[in-house]
Design a protein around this motif. Structure first.
Motif, mmCIF file in Angstrom:
data_model
loop_
_atom_site.group_PDB
_atom_site.id
_atom_site.type_symbol
_atom_site.label_atom_id
_atom_site.label_comp_id
_atom_site.label_asym_id
_atom_site.label_seq_id
_atom_site.Cartn_x
_atom_site.Cartn_y
_atom_site.Cartn_z
ATOM 1 N N LYS A 174 -12.659 6.907 -18.848
ATOM 2 C CA LYS A 174 -13.518 7.437 -18.978
ATOM 3 C C LYS A 174 -14.308 6.536 -20.232
ATOM 4 O O LYS A 174 -15.690 6.793 -21.113
ATOM 5 N N GLN A 175 -13.225 6.458 -21.065
ATOM 6 C CA GLN A 175 -13.803 5.768 -22.441
ATOM 7 C C GLN A 175 -14.361 3.662 -22.589
ATOM 8 O O GLN A 175 -14.036 3.242 -23.311
ATOM 9 N N GLY A 176 -14.258 3.475 -21.779
ATOM 10 C CA GLY A 176 -15.273 2.398 -21.418
ATOM 11 C C GLY A 176 -14.402 1.078 -20.894
ATOM 12 O O GLY A 176 -14.221 -0.066 -20.640
ATOM 13 N N VAL A 177 -12.590 1.938 -20.711
ATOM 14 C CA VAL A 177 -11.323 0.371 -20.371
ATOM 15 C C VAL A 177 -12.303 0.047 -18.612
ATOM 16 O O VAL A 177 -12.325 0.753 -18.154
ATOM 17 N N TRP A 178 -11.714 -1.296 -18.378
ATOM 18 C CA TRP A 178 -11.862 -1.680 -17.222
ATOM 19 C C TRP A 178 -10.077 -2.239 -17.063
ATOM 20 O O TRP A 178 -9.513 -2.399 -18.030
ATOM 21 N N PHE A 179 -9.810 -1.967 -15.424
ATOM 22 C CA PHE A 179 -8.825 -2.477 -15.035
ATOM 23 C C PHE A 179 -8.225 -3.209 -14.784
ATOM 24 O O PHE A 179 -8.671 -3.438 -12.876
ATOM 25 N N ALA A 180 -7.944 -4.686 -15.004
ATOM 26 C CA ALA A 180 -7.665 -5.772 -14.002
ATOM 27 C C ALA A 180 -5.964 -5.105 -12.854
ATOM 28 O O ALA A 180 -5.281 -5.088 -13.692
ATOM 29 N N CYS A 181 -5.152 -5.358 -11.903
ATOM 30 C CA CYS A 181 -4.158 -5.110 -11.019
ATOM 31 C C CYS A 181 -3.827 -6.292 -10.839
ATOM 32 O O CYS A 181 -4.299 -7.119 -9.989
ATOM 33 N N ALA A 182 -2.452 -6.667 -11.286
ATOM 34 C CA ALA A 182 -1.752 -7.886 -10.718
ATOM 35 C C ALA A 182 -1.452 -7.945 -9.556
ATOM 36 O O ALA A 182 -0.827 -6.862 -9.180
ATOM 37 N N ARG A 211 0.727 2.249 -5.252
ATOM 38 C CA ARG A 211 0.048 2.784 -4.407
ATOM 39 C C ARG A 211 -1.665 3.449 -5.428
ATOM 40 O O ARG A 211 -2.293 3.010 -5.520
ATOM 41 N N LEU A 212 -0.748 4.252 -5.908
ATOM 42 C CA LEU A 212 -1.916 5.033 -5.841
ATOM 43 C C LEU A 212 -2.133 4.655 -7.853
ATOM 44 O O LEU A 212 -3.684 4.569 -8.269
ATOM 45 N N VAL A 213 -1.652 3.634 -8.322
ATOM 46 C CA VAL A 213 -2.482 3.327 -9.760
ATOM 47 C C VAL A 213 -3.091 1.875 -9.595
ATOM 48 O O VAL A 213 -3.605 1.941 -10.019
ATOM 49 N N LYS A 214 -2.645 1.273 -7.964
ATOM 50 C CA LYS A 214 -2.902 -0.041 -7.768
ATOM 51 C C LYS A 214 -4.678 0.415 -7.891
ATOM 52 O O LYS A 214 -6.045 0.367 -7.790
ATOM 53 N N GLU A 215 -4.894 1.954 -6.396
ATOM 54 C CA GLU A 215 -5.630 2.282 -6.494
ATOM 55 C C GLU A 215 -6.617 2.927 -7.635
ATOM 56 O O GLU A 215 -8.659 2.901 -7.679
ATOM 57 N N SER A 216 -6.597 3.676 -8.727
ATOM 58 C CA SER A 216 -7.281 4.040 -10.212
ATOM 59 C C SER A 216 -7.247 2.205 -10.642
ATOM 60 O O SER A 216 -8.698 2.299 -11.633
ATOM 61 N N CYS A 217 -7.194 1.515 -10.477
ATOM 62 C CA CYS A 217 -7.280 -0.042 -11.206
ATOM 63 C C CYS A 217 -9.143 -0.431 -10.825
ATOM 64 O O CYS A 217 -9.495 -0.200 -9.038
ATOM 65 N N ASP A 218 -9.741 -1.498 -11.704
ATOM 66 C CA ASP A 218 -11.063 -1.552 -10.535
ATOM 67 C C ASP A 218 -11.514 -2.937 -9.708
ATOM 68 O O ASP A 218 -12.210 -3.451 -9.199
ATOM 69 N N PHE A 219 -10.381 -3.695 -10.494
ATOM 70 C CA PHE A 219 -9.736 -4.937 -9.311
ATOM 71 C C PHE A 219 -8.869 -5.210 -9.402
ATOM 72 O O PHE A 219 -8.239 -4.738 -10.562
#
Length: 252
Positions: A174-182, A211-219
Motif C-alpha cells: 500500500k506504500q508503494g513497495v513491490w515484492f520479489a519472491c525467490a 504459500r501465503l507469503v509467496k501469494e502476497s508477493c508481486d512476482f
C-alpha cells in the motif's frame, strides 16, 4: 528450534526473578521457555510480561531446560535475550525517506539457522539495504551467533520483527513497495525489473517461501543454475539476488 553450537554464544537468563527483572528492565527477550505444568503466580507474571513484549513462548520439559542451563538451576524458566534491539518497521522506511532513496528491504520467511541470518544481515549492510524483516515465530532471532556471523553488521543494519510476514507485505504494498519472491520456478532475475521500492523475500532453508507469503508477493524470481546440485544456500541466494538489485539500481 535451537541450533547446534548456539547455546554457547547466545545470551541466556535463568531463574524466575532474573527473567522477570530482565523483562521489566526493557531488555529484549526473543524466546521464553517455561517448564510444562508451571502455573504459579510468578510464572503467570512472567508470561504477562512476555505477552506485552511479544516474545515467543515455548513450554518444554525439564530435560531441555536442564540442557540449556547446564547446571539445572533454572526454576522452570529460561529466556534467550536478543543480542541487540529490534527496530520498528516504520523507522526503517523513515530512514530510506530521509536518505531520499527508494526502500530496499530483505524479508526472511522462517529462517532457522543463525548462520544464515547473520550472513544475510552482513550482505544487507554491504548491499545498502535499508533493513531486514523477520517473523516472530518459527524463525531464529538476533542471537549471539547471529551477531558474530554478521561480523558486527547487526549493530548497523536495522532488523524488524513482525507478527505476520504476509500481512506485513500487504501493508507495505500500500506504500508503494513491490515484492520479489525467490523461487526456483520463478522468472530469471536478469529479466525482471527490480528497481524502485523493492522487497526481496527469501524462504526457509528447506521448505522455501511459504504459500501465503509467496501469494502476497508481486512476482517470483530465480537464479540461473547449471550445476548438478538443486539449490543454493539461503544466505548465498539472498546475496546473489541482493546484488542483482544493486546492479539494476546503479546501472539501469
Amino acid at each position: 528450534m535451537e541450533k547446534a553450537g548456539e547455546n554457547a554464544t547466545a545470551s541466556w537468563i535463568f531463574g524466575r526473578n532474573a527473567v522477570l527483572e530482565a523483562f521489566r528492565s526493557g531488555r529484549t527477550i526473543d524466546r521464553l521457555y517455561i517448564l510444562d505444568g508451571c502455573q504459579d503466580g510468578a510464572v503467570k507474571t512472567i508470561l504477562k510480561e512476555a505477552k506485552k513484549q511479544g516474545s515467543t513462548v515455548q513450554f518444554t520439559d525439564k530435560a531441555r531446560l536442564d540442557k540449556l542451563s547446564h547446571e539445572g538451576k533454572h526454576q522452570g524458566v529460561a529466556a534467550q535475550a536478543a543480542a541487540c534491539e529490534y527496530t520498528a518497521l516504520e523507522d526503517i522506511l523513515a530512514s530510506a525517506a530521509q536518505k531520499g532513496e527508494d526502500p530496499f528491504l530483505i524479508l526472511l520467511d522462517s529462517i532457522e539457522d543463525p548462520h544464515n541470518l547473520g550472513a544475510v544481515i552482513r550482505t544487507a549492510n554491504l548491499a545498502g539495504a535499508h533493513g531486514v524483516i523477520i517473523p516472530k515465530r518459527h524463525a531464529v532471532g538476533l542471537t549471539g551467533t547471529v551477531a558474530k556471523v554478521s561480523a558486527g553488521a547487526v549493530y548497523y543494519t536495522p532488523v524488524a520483527k513482525v507478527a505476520n510476514l504476509a500481512q506485513t507485505i500487504k501493508e507495505l504494498k500500500k506504500q508503494g513497495v513491490w515484492f520479489a519472491c525467490a523461487d526456483m520456478d520463478g522468472e530469471p532475475m536478469y529479466r525482471r525489473d527490480m528497481t524502485g521500492a523493492i522487497g526481496l523475500v527469501i524462504g526457509n532453508e528447506g521448505a522455501g517461501v511459504g504459500r501465503l507469503v509467496k501469494e502476497s508477493c508481486d512476482f517470483t524470481v530465480s537464479i540461473p543454475m547449471t550445476g548438478a546440485i538443486g539449490s543454493l544456500n539461503a544466505s548465498v541466494a539472498a546475496g546473489v539476488l541482493a546484488y542483482e538489485i544493486v546492479r539494476q539500481r546503479q546501472w539501469q
